[in-house]
Scaffold this active site. Structure first.
Site, mmCIF file in Angstrom:
data_model
loop_
_atom_site.group_PDB
_atom_site.id
_atom_site.type_symbol
_atom_site.label_atom_id
_atom_site.label_comp_id
_atom_site.label_asym_id
_atom_site.label_seq_id
_atom_site.Cartn_x
_atom_site.Cartn_y
_atom_site.Cartn_z
ATOM 1 N N ASN B 111 0.782 -1.225 0.000
ATOM 2 C CA ASN B 111 0.000 0.000 0.000
ATOM 3 C C ASN B 111 0.820 1.284 0.000
ATOM 4 O OD1 ASN B 111 -2.788 0.342 -0.021
ATOM 5 N ND2 ASN B 111 -2.919 -1.137 1.657
ATOM 6 N N ASP B 141 0.311 -10.298 3.144
ATOM 7 C CA ASP B 141 -1.027 -10.121 3.711
ATOM 8 C C ASP B 141 -2.151 -10.275 2.699
ATOM 9 O OD1 ASP B 141 -0.307 -9.658 6.385
ATOM 10 O OD2 ASP B 141 0.315 -7.627 5.890
ATOM 11 N N ARG B 187 -2.698 -8.477 10.644
ATOM 12 C CA ARG B 187 -3.183 -7.505 11.639
ATOM 13 C C ARG B 187 -4.602 -7.044 11.309
ATOM 14 N NH1 ARG B 187 -1.614 -6.506 16.781
ATOM 15 N NH2 ARG B 187 -1.918 -4.343 17.364
#
Lengths: 405, 405
Positions: B111, B141, B187
């Site tokens: 990101n 992720d 997370r």
């Protein structure tokens, strides 16, 4: 004709099933027994007649089982009582062996299992029962005496070496790198932690320091060494055995740390977290990561040593041969006959000699400072981790087969 | 003629170097640039002129680098300031690019890196600077929008699936088995934890329960489910994402546990230890083991997905082609064109759209009870973990090559 039985005991390893298959294949060729039975959950399960016929299982399933980690016949932590004072259990076991027409019993295990073999063989001799009892070594700890090394250790060492390189790379990517602590198993001996010396990049060890239970842990020297190396390199890679102790013989993992985390908890979780805390407390740096390899180091077939798998297979096959030859009360041991062009031979050791003894990591293979190992250790470890196993896959993951579930 | 530069940013993955090699090989074939430079430690290092010439490195070294985990060009967590208010950094960077005659900049990252690409491309356009800026996706992720999946994820999923089977076997060997808890990263999203559904023995998932951040964690229901399953099977295997939260949005890992260990410490160490403690506190059983996979899941090249490595290579190669074609301010994305006979195509997405968005694990792939995932998830994951990489070895361990050490 008659039958034999094999069972597994103690903590699992990646290659423990390979020994069962070695024995099975031995019988397929020599046919000294009609059937090879498998006792599920060791002596504990045999006492409950949890017994399967391994000779009836297809070659395909056996081929998956051979490359399956952990005790595929189940395990136990069951210690036989003293035969002098408590014959009942021995009688029950012999009765079950008689029912199944069993003439040889093989136990794959460590120290305690060799103690079981020792007791059973003596009992059988005393009672004139014609059953042979042979021990097959296994333990990731590599702490059995009278054998150059133990099947199961090579695969654990390979996993530790591999993950040491990989976690070293992972923890070195930033300009501001910190300190990394890798904790291995090894409550009493340092073989596993020492095997991290295998991990090298461009022929240089990735570990700065390796701490073993064979050396008294001196916190002050530790902090001094780590501080100096951190100031020099802006990073430190530390390997530590779970079993390190201070000069009072107290396990470092049992010392209470005064550090609290950001939520106000006291921290715990093995030696690596204790070391992390004292590094932070003493102001060396706050950038400290700790990782406990835990059970991964004893079950990672995906990173096993093919040499270890082969030797585990061979000790099973040899155990079979020795029983057929009439031996009893002994364990198969491995002799290293050559290191440069690595080769081994197999022999027998009296289980009486082995039980309750511990083979420590040699003092002369530890450096003077007590914080690293010598080239001799590297040379000893290197052949034990050779080659990757060729696994079968299903659904793009390893295909494993066990008989205890 | 002119040059281009590539750099890496954010957390490492097992396959991030493969993207650099894909781009290098693209240039070797098409020769649109004289040299492919590598920026060490991302934007942060480039600003310090830590730049190497990747085109001068031997094919042999590049072949090792391709199969080396973690960011072999180093990484950073450096965020460019807003160009509207702070031009200085942008000017410095453009000046350095000019010095090296750079016409294209490639950033391998997640990101934040796509945000960097977005800002730089806009700045260059505004200032009429002819440099193309292309983003190459990477993150274990799997949380980037507008791409079917992200390079790096497949290898992490493969490691999680593999170790889930292996630790399940390890924790099932006794007659009295306990409860095992495996903690994965993730997370904000549950992709990694969910991938444990890949782990099967005899085509049955090894995990009893999988807990994701996308579902509010209900402690009462958790304890009820675990107690019931333990009473039924005498063992429970649980997978949990580090990011699960309660109904107040609080991370479970940040809730203080009242349990103390045998030395009187409060316990801590991630979600898995919290769950372990409440299972013990509530009297379900004392036999509970918890394992945090930690950074192993993002650096385990020895258990990487070859499909993931191939796709990482391809996105690097495509990024190169797109820059040569004149594209800028975009990220290469992966489209899944077929699932049954798995195939993908590559396309471009505007980095403006991607930056600061998160792709969550789909609600419709979670079961009604909120404690497992649906077959759709398994079907989505399965092709991403295909095949083992063929690694080079040295000293019987994988031979790796990095340029940042």
């Amino acid at each position: 004709m008659s039958n034999c039985i094999i069972a597994q005991s103690g903590g699992p390893t990646a290659v423990i099933n390979s020994s069962v298959v070695g024995l099975l294949k031995g019988n397929k060729k020599m046919k000294a027994f009609d059937n090879v039975y498998g006792g599920l959950n060791g002596i504990e399960g045999i006492l409950e007649r949890n017994i399967i016929n391994l000779s009836e299982i297809s070659d395909e399933e056996i081929s998956y089982f051979r490359f399956t980690p952990s005790s595929g016949l189940g395990s136990c932590r069951y210690k036989l009582k003293d035969p002098e004072t408590n014959e009942e259990e021995y009688d029950r076991l012999m009765k079950i062996f008689h029912e199944y027409d069993i003439k040889a019993f093989f136990y794959v295990g460590g120290n305690d299992s060799m103690d079981t073999i020792n007791k059973l063989s003596k009992y059988a001799k005393k009672k004139n029962i014609d059953i042979k009892f042979i021990g097959i070594p296994k333990t990731i700890d590599n702490d059995l005496m009278y054998t150059d090394h133990t099947p199961g250790f090579g695969s654990a060492a390979k996993f530790i070496g591999t993950t040491a390189i990989e976690t070293y790379l992972d923890s070195s990517v930033y300009t501001n790198n910190g300190i990394f602590i890798l904790e291995t198993m090894g409550r009493d001996t340092g073989w596993l932690a020492a095997s991290a010396c295998l991990a090298r990049i461009d022929n240089k060890p990735v570990a700065d320091f390796i701490y073993l239970p064979e050396v008294v842990f001196d916190e002050e020297k530790f902090l001094k060494d780590v501080r100096k190396r951190f100031e020099e390199n802006n990073k430190v890679y530390i390997v530590v055995s779970e079993g390190i102790r201070n000069k009072d013989g107290k396990f470092i993992s049992e010392i209470e740390s005064s550090t609290q985390d950001k939520f106000g908890h006291a921290q715990l979780g093995g030696v690596c977290n204790y070391l992390k805390n004292i590094i932070i407390e003493n102001g060396i740096t706050n950038r400290v990561k700790a990782l406990e390899l835990g059970i991964l180091q004893r079950c990672s077939m995906h990173c096993a040593s093919d040499m270890d798998l082969k030797e585990a297979y061979d000790v099973g096959k040899c155990a079979y041969q020795y029983a057929v030859d009439g031996e009893t009360g002994k364990m198969v041991a491995i002799n290293r006959t050559s290191n440069f062009l690595y080769d081994v031979s197999y022999t027998l050791v009296d289980t009486e000699k082995i039980a309750n003894q511990v083979k420590y990591f040699p003092k002369e293979w530890i450096n003077e400072e007590g914080n690293f190992v010598m080239q001799e250790a590297y040379d000893y470890f290197k052949p034990l981790i050779k080659n990757m196993p060729e696994l079968a896959f299903e659904g793009n993951l390893p295909k494993y087969k066990v008989f205890n579930l």
